[in-house]
Write an enzyme that holds these catalytic residues in place. Structure first.
Site, PDB file in Angstrom:
ATOM      1  N   CYS A  74      53.455  40.775 -87.908  1.00 24.08           N
ATOM      2  CA  CYS A  74      53.255  40.722 -86.459  1.00 24.08           C
ATOM      3  C   CYS A  74      54.116  39.647 -85.796  1.00 24.08           C
ATOM      4  O   CYS A  74      54.256  38.543 -86.319  1.00 24.08           O
ATOM      5  CB  CYS A  74      51.786  40.493 -86.148  1.00 24.08           C
ATOM      6  SG  CYS A  74      50.752  41.851 -86.739  1.00 24.08           S
ATOM      7  N   CYS A 156      53.733  45.222 -85.024  1.00 25.49           N
ATOM      8  CA  CYS A 156      52.548  44.755 -84.293  1.00 25.49           C
ATOM      9  C   CYS A 156      52.839  43.486 -83.506  1.00 25.49           C
ATOM     10  O   CYS A 156      53.794  42.768 -83.807  1.00 25.49           O
ATOM     11  CB  CYS A 156      51.389  44.539 -85.265  1.00 25.49           C
ATOM     12  SG  CYS A 156      51.812  43.620 -86.748  1.00 25.49           S
TER      13      CYS A 156
END
Ligand code: N1C
Length: 250
Positions: A74, A156
């Site tokens: 992420c 993400c």
């Protein structure tokens, strides 16, 4: 003695020599440890050996991706289109900032390689293979589509994409970035897309380019968009100076 020599020579000729391609695959793979590279080579080959090199579907690589899945990273995922050299000139030095597909096991193992099979043969060929757009379902293109889709699926947080300000259409609908990756960004995982428009001295496009309107329209509702024109020299500077925080590069 003569019989032994004949047996040895025969044995050596019959034993298929490991191809240069296979050696490259294995040595690149082994740098990552933690994977059974011989097993991955076997799974990889299954996708295209003994097949017409224009009939290798994207799905043929699903077992390979399943055997070496991408881990979500992420806020660090970096996508690109027509900016490969600038991106890697930067990310190779700043692994603390971003991860590209070529930094993953599968991406790094196959980066820059050409391969195909042939009907009736169990070998891997590296010449005489169809070009990128010669036929749609060629082994190399299908691999990059499959890998890019899986890589985009796990993106993400804030994701970054470097686009090229020196070409007519920085967001080109035929690119893998536009056709495969952007449509896969899912608002439940991806919060924001930060476009870095790479500006060189003779740039003809920037963040105001009309093609970027198509990009914002293609984004899943809920994903925020930003675009920043950044000179190539600034990107290089950030690559050369680890003391510059990732968030302060541009
Ligand atoms: O078609 P593109 O760019 O938009 O594809 C780039 C996009 C990146 O975000 C990557 O995640 O798709 C992924 N990707 C690769 O990682 C990759 N490595 C090497 C796609 N293609 C990749 N290649 C080779 O670059 C591939 O063999 C093909 O020839 C080019 C596509 O790059 P592009 O047109 O600049």
């Amino acid at each position: 003695i003569v019989i032994v020599i004949i047996a040895v020579v025969l044995g050596l000729t019959l034993r298929q020599n490991k191809s240069e391609f296979e050696s490259t695959f294995l040595s690149r793979c082994e740098k990552f440890n933690q994977y059974d590279c011989k097993k991955l080579w076997g799974v990889f080959q299954q996708a295209y050996v003994d097949k017409d090199p224009c009939k290798v579907l994207v799905e043929a690589y699903n077992p390979l991706i399943a055997a070496a899945p991408f881990k979500p990273q992420c806020n660090k995922t970096m996508f690109w289109s027509k900016t490969k050299d600038v991106v890697h000139g930067f990310t190779d030095k700043r692994k603390d900032c971003f991860v590209t597909l070529e930094d993953t096991l599968l991406g790094s193992v196959l980066d820059g390689l050409t391969w195909c099979g042939k009907e009736g043969s169990k070998d891997t060929f590296t010449s005489g293979c169809p070009g990128w757009s010669e036929c749609e379902n060629n082994p190399v293109r299908s691999f990059w589509i499959c890998a890019s889709a899986a890589f985009a699926d796990v993106a993400c947080g804030d994701v970054t994409a470097m686009l090229n300000g020196s070409i007519n259409t920085p967001f080109n609908p035929t690119s893998i970035f536009a056709s495969v990756e952007v449509p896969r960004f899912n608002a439940s995982r991806v919060k924001k897309l930060n476009v870095v428009m790479v500006i060189q001295k003779n740039n003809i496009s920037n963040c105001n380019h009309s093609s970027l309107k198509n990009l914002t329209q293609a984004l899943d509702t809920g994903i925020t968009y930003s675009c920043k024109d950044v000179s190539e020299s600034r990107i290089q500077e950030c690559g050369a100076k680890p003391e510059i925080a990732c968030g302060a590069c541009w």
